[in-house]
Design a protein around this motif. Structure first.
Motif, PDB file in Angstrom:
ATOM      1  N   ALA A   1      -8.235  -0.757 -21.035  1.00 20.24           N
ATOM      2  CA  ALA A   1      -8.237   0.459 -22.208  1.00 20.24           C
ATOM      3  C   ALA A   1      -9.417   0.937 -21.507  1.00 20.24           C
ATOM      4  O   ALA A   1      -9.807   2.323 -22.190  1.00 20.24           O
ATOM      5  N   MET A   2     -10.478   0.672 -20.117  1.00 20.97           N
ATOM      6  CA  MET A   2     -11.015   1.582 -19.883  1.00 20.97           C
ATOM      7  C   MET A   2     -10.828   1.916 -18.004  1.00 20.97           C
ATOM      8  O   MET A   2     -11.396   1.105 -17.641  1.00 20.97           O
ATOM      9  N   PRO A   3     -10.388   2.606 -17.244  1.00 20.70           N
ATOM     10  CA  PRO A   3     -10.250   2.733 -16.305  1.00 20.70           C
ATOM     11  C   PRO A   3     -11.352   3.237 -15.686  1.00 20.70           C
ATOM     12  O   PRO A   3     -12.507   4.094 -16.584  1.00 20.70           O
ATOM     13  N   HIS A   4     -11.532   2.726 -14.266  1.00 18.79           N
ATOM     14  CA  HIS A   4     -13.179   3.131 -13.729  1.00 18.79           C
ATOM     15  C   HIS A   4     -12.517   4.761 -13.442  1.00 18.79           C
ATOM     16  O   HIS A   4     -11.464   5.457 -13.673  1.00 18.79           O
ATOM     17  N   VAL A   5     -13.647   5.661 -13.728  1.00 22.01           N
ATOM     18  CA  VAL A   5     -13.850   6.891 -13.428  1.00 22.01           C
ATOM     19  C   VAL A   5     -12.514   7.593 -12.340  1.00 22.01           C
ATOM     20  O   VAL A   5     -12.055   8.242 -12.181  1.00 22.01           O
ATOM     21  N   TRP A   6     -12.784   7.075 -10.641  1.00 21.20           N
ATOM     22  CA  TRP A   6     -12.124   7.342  -9.932  1.00 21.20           C
ATOM     23  C   TRP A   6     -10.879   6.721  -9.758  1.00 21.20           C
ATOM     24  O   TRP A   6      -9.821   7.824  -9.357  1.00 21.20           O
ATOM     25  N   ASP A   7     -10.624   5.827 -10.622  1.00 18.12           N
ATOM     26  CA  ASP A   7      -8.915   5.933 -10.914  1.00 18.12           C
ATOM     27  C   ASP A   7      -8.298   6.545 -11.283  1.00 18.12           C
ATOM     28  O   ASP A   7      -7.724   7.441 -11.363  1.00 18.12           O
ATOM     29  N   MET A   8      -9.446   7.401 -12.816  1.00 19.50           N
ATOM     30  CA  MET A   8      -8.365   8.493 -14.089  1.00 19.50           C
ATOM     31  C   MET A   8      -8.749   9.275 -12.548  1.00 19.50           C
ATOM     32  O   MET A   8      -7.279  10.322 -12.607  1.00 19.50           O
ATOM     33  N   ALA A   9      -9.318   9.915 -11.512  1.00 17.29           N
ATOM     34  CA  ALA A   9      -9.323  11.009 -11.425  1.00 17.29           C
ATOM     35  C   ALA A   9      -8.636  11.303  -9.876  1.00 17.29           C
ATOM     36  O   ALA A   9      -7.879  12.412  -9.427  1.00 17.29           O
ATOM     37  N   GLY A  10      -8.157   9.702  -9.252  1.00 19.63           N
ATOM     38  CA  GLY A  10      -7.313  10.024  -8.330  1.00 19.63           C
ATOM     39  C   GLY A  10      -5.734  10.009  -8.894  1.00 19.63           C
ATOM     40  O   GLY A  10      -5.174  10.568  -8.359  1.00 19.63           O
ATOM     41  N   ARG A  11      -5.759   8.881  -9.574  1.00 21.17           N
ATOM     42  CA  ARG A  11      -4.826   9.350 -10.586  1.00 21.17           C
ATOM     43  C   ARG A  11      -3.686  10.785 -10.248  1.00 21.17           C
ATOM     44  O   ARG A  11      -2.555  11.225 -10.716  1.00 21.17           O
ATOM     45  N   LEU A  12      -5.126  11.817 -10.752  1.00 21.02           N
ATOM     46  CA  LEU A  12      -4.424  13.294 -10.977  1.00 21.02           C
ATOM     47  C   LEU A  12      -3.971  14.054 -10.034  1.00 21.02           C
ATOM     48  O   LEU A  12      -2.261  14.893 -10.008  1.00 21.02           O
ATOM     49  N   PHE A  13      -3.798  13.285  -8.619  1.00 19.45           N
ATOM     50  CA  PHE A  13      -3.247  13.888  -7.229  1.00 19.45           C
ATOM     51  C   PHE A  13      -2.435  12.548  -7.104  1.00 19.45           C
ATOM     52  O   PHE A  13      -1.499  13.118  -5.420  1.00 19.45           O
TER      53      PHE A  13
ATOM     54  N   ALA B   1      -2.870   7.955 -18.693  1.00 18.09           N
ATOM     55  CA  ALA B   1      -2.657   8.077 -20.406  1.00 18.09           C
ATOM     56  C   ALA B   1      -4.031   9.095 -19.742  1.00 18.09           C
ATOM     57  O   ALA B   1      -3.963   9.979 -21.348  1.00 18.09           O
ATOM     58  N   TRP B   2      -4.663   9.392 -19.020  1.00 17.17           N
ATOM     59  CA  TRP B   2      -6.573  10.162 -19.068  1.00 17.17           C
ATOM     60  C   TRP B   2      -6.209  11.481 -18.728  1.00 17.17           C
ATOM     61  O   TRP B   2      -7.307  12.138 -18.710  1.00 17.17           O
ATOM     62  N   GLY B   3      -4.639  12.063 -17.825  1.00 21.94           N
ATOM     63  CA  GLY B   3      -4.944  13.207 -17.231  1.00 21.94           C
ATOM     64  C   GLY B   3      -4.478  14.397 -18.262  1.00 21.94           C
ATOM     65  O   GLY B   3      -5.135  14.743 -18.452  1.00 21.94           O
ATOM     66  N   PRO B   4      -3.192  13.706 -19.170  1.00 24.64           N
ATOM     67  CA  PRO B   4      -3.988  15.219 -20.062  1.00 24.64           C
ATOM     68  C   PRO B   4      -4.770  15.088 -21.393  1.00 24.64           C
ATOM     69  O   PRO B   4      -4.713  16.140 -22.004  1.00 24.64           O
ATOM     70  N   ILE B   5      -5.888  14.238 -21.350  1.00 22.65           N
ATOM     71  CA  ILE B   5      -6.928  14.313 -21.961  1.00 22.65           C
ATOM     72  C   ILE B   5      -7.371  14.996 -21.552  1.00 22.65           C
ATOM     73  O   ILE B   5      -8.806  16.359 -22.099  1.00 22.65           O
ATOM     74  N   PHE B   6      -8.458  14.672 -19.780  1.00 28.18           N
ATOM     75  CA  PHE B   6      -8.689  15.760 -19.244  1.00 28.18           C
ATOM     76  C   PHE B   6      -8.350  17.451 -19.513  1.00 28.18           C
ATOM     77  O   PHE B   6      -9.201  18.105 -19.566  1.00 28.18           O
ATOM     78  N   GLY B   7      -6.924  17.035 -19.513  1.00 27.06           N
ATOM     79  CA  GLY B   7      -6.620  18.741 -19.850  1.00 27.06           C
ATOM     80  C   GLY B   7      -7.200  19.012 -20.830  1.00 27.06           C
ATOM     81  O   GLY B   7      -6.977  20.354 -20.806  1.00 27.06           O
ATOM     82  N   ALA B   8      -6.998  18.550 -21.922  1.00 26.71           N
ATOM     83  CA  ALA B   8      -6.683  19.155 -23.207  1.00 26.71           C
ATOM     84  C   ALA B   8      -8.522  19.711 -23.240  1.00 26.71           C
ATOM     85  O   ALA B   8      -8.985  20.663 -23.563  1.00 26.71           O
ATOM     86  N   ILE B   9      -9.696  19.080 -22.742  1.00 27.13           N
ATOM     87  CA  ILE B   9     -11.123  19.090 -22.403  1.00 27.13           C
ATOM     88  C   ILE B   9     -11.202  19.909 -21.649  1.00 27.13           C
ATOM     89  O   ILE B   9     -11.511  21.451 -22.350  1.00 27.13           O
ATOM     90  N   VAL B  10     -10.074  20.653 -20.697  1.00 22.08           N
ATOM     91  CA  VAL B  10     -10.423  21.540 -19.894  1.00 22.08           C
ATOM     92  C   VAL B  10     -10.210  22.739 -20.605  1.00 22.08           C
ATOM     93  O   VAL B  10     -10.464  23.751 -21.091  1.00 22.08           O
ATOM     94  N   LEU B  11      -8.847  22.533 -21.185  1.00 26.66           N
ATOM     95  CA  LEU B  11      -8.206  23.566 -22.236  1.00 26.66           C
ATOM     96  C   LEU B  11      -9.297  24.506 -23.335  1.00 26.66           C
ATOM     97  O   LEU B  11      -9.055  25.171 -23.306  1.00 26.66           O
ATOM     98  N   GLY B  12      -9.813  23.657 -23.611  1.00 24.26           N
ATOM     99  CA  GLY B  12     -10.919  23.665 -25.065  1.00 24.26           C
ATOM    100  C   GLY B  12     -11.914  24.525 -24.123  1.00 24.26           C
ATOM    101  O   GLY B  12     -12.053  26.174 -24.439  1.00 24.26           O
ATOM    102  N   LEU B  13     -12.787  24.086 -23.367  1.00 21.58           N
ATOM    103  CA  LEU B  13     -13.552  24.872 -21.895  1.00 21.58           C
ATOM    104  C   LEU B  13     -13.081  26.475 -21.783  1.00 21.58           C
ATOM    105  O   LEU B  13     -13.675  27.259 -22.046  1.00 21.58           O
ATOM    106  N   VAL B  14     -11.813  26.215 -21.533  1.00 20.31           N
ATOM    107  CA  VAL B  14     -11.673  27.607 -21.209  1.00 20.31           C
ATOM    108  C   VAL B  14     -11.430  28.489 -22.088  1.00 20.31           C
ATOM    109  O   VAL B  14     -11.779  30.022 -21.652  1.00 20.31           O
TER     110      VAL B  14
END
Length: 294
Positions: free
Chosen positions: A53-65, A259-272
């Motif tokens: 339900a709640m992966p670690h922040v570093w796991d979500m960031a590392g999964r992007l690469f 699953a959090w990768g596209p969520i982060f992408g959508a957030i960045v997309l809105g900011l851009v």
């Protein structure tokens, strides 16, 4: 110029600080929160703290690469998210432009004729109560029947239309308020000099509306992104970030961080999207002398 740079630096620092605080709160709750989440009156108000339900922040960031899949030909997750985000950004930009034209057009009609404001404004507000999840498939169905000569309606156009549907509302309201903002004494002075309605609009009303219009345009851009993502999910459009949101969410049981990768992408997309519109503020800086509410 120095003061402007200082304000920009402070804004970036506050933004970075907000991200750090959010990450600390996330990890703090994951560490201290109950495994089954916080339940009040039989309803779970805070999520479970498991890695699923709640992966670690570093796991979500590392999964992007890491690669999207285990296949050797698969590229990194961040690249797949960025490619999908660019598709959605292009569609949202089209929707935003349509929303700008429609929103400012409606504001001019309501400004010119008071009876139009009385008749249109309630319907403009009421239009935002329609749920997009139900509305998007209907728009796609209608669009598929549009054939004008050699022109055929494309699926992405339905998504852009829905994005414009969300974008036009804040733009219409903000533009109307801005165009009505000049003081009566200034309007009477223009009338005394025999300056017509259109010249008054260009010389007085539009410059006065800038402090109101810029925030409305930024909000419209963010709404266009939201509308595009939701419409992609509802219509099943391939290639956009809304589609991979659903696709990766279905794989969350085996790879929750992915699953959090596209969520982060959508957030960045809105900011851009909102940040790009903020560049208009630099071009129109001479008309930003008056702050909204002063």
């Amino acid at each position: 110029m120095t003061a402007m740079r200082a304000r920009t630096a402070r804004a970036w620092l506050w933004g970075v600080a907000g991200i750090i605080v959010l990450a600390i709160l996330w990890e703090g709750y994951k560490w201290l929160g109950p495994a089954d989440g916080v339940v009040i009156g039989g309803a779970r108000v805070l999520p479970r703290t498991s890695d699923l339900a709640m992966p670690h922040v570093w796991d979500m960031a590392g999964r992007l690469f890491e690669n999207v899949t285990r296949a050797e030909t698969s590229g990194p997750l961040w690249l797949a998210v960025a490619s999908a985000a660019l598709v959605t950004l292009g569609i949202a930009a089209v929707g935003w432009l349509v929303g700008v034209v429609v929103g400012i057009g409606l504001s001019l009609v309501m400004l010119r004729w008071r009876i139009a404001e009385w008749g249109l404004l309630p319907w403009i507000v009421l239009s935002q109560t329609v749920p997009l999840i139900a509305f998007a498939p209907v728009v796609k169905s209608w669009g598929s029947r549009v054939v004008i000569g050699s022109f055929e309606w494309q699926d992405w156009m339905s998504v852009a239309l829905i994005a414009s549907y969300l974008a036009f509302f804040p733009i219409a309201i903000g533009a109307l308020r801005g165009l009505q903002s000049p003081d009566t004494i200034h309007l009477e002075l223009m009338h005394t000099y025999g300056i017509g309605w259109w010249k008054t609009l260009g010389r007085l009303r539009f410059p006065a509306s800038v402090p109101y219009l810029l925030p409305a345009l930024r909000l419209g851009a963010a709404n266009a992104v939201i509308g595009a993502v939701v419409a992609e999910v509802s219509t099943g459009l391939q290639g956009g970030i809304g589609r991979i949101l659903i696709q990766y969410a279905g794989q969350a049981s085996g790879d929750p961080a992915k699953a959090w990768g596209p969520i982060f992408g959508a957030i960045v997309l809105g900011l851009v999207a909102a940040g790009s519109v903020a560049l208009l503020g630099v071009i129109l800086k001479n008309y930003r002398r008056v702050e909204v509410g002063t």
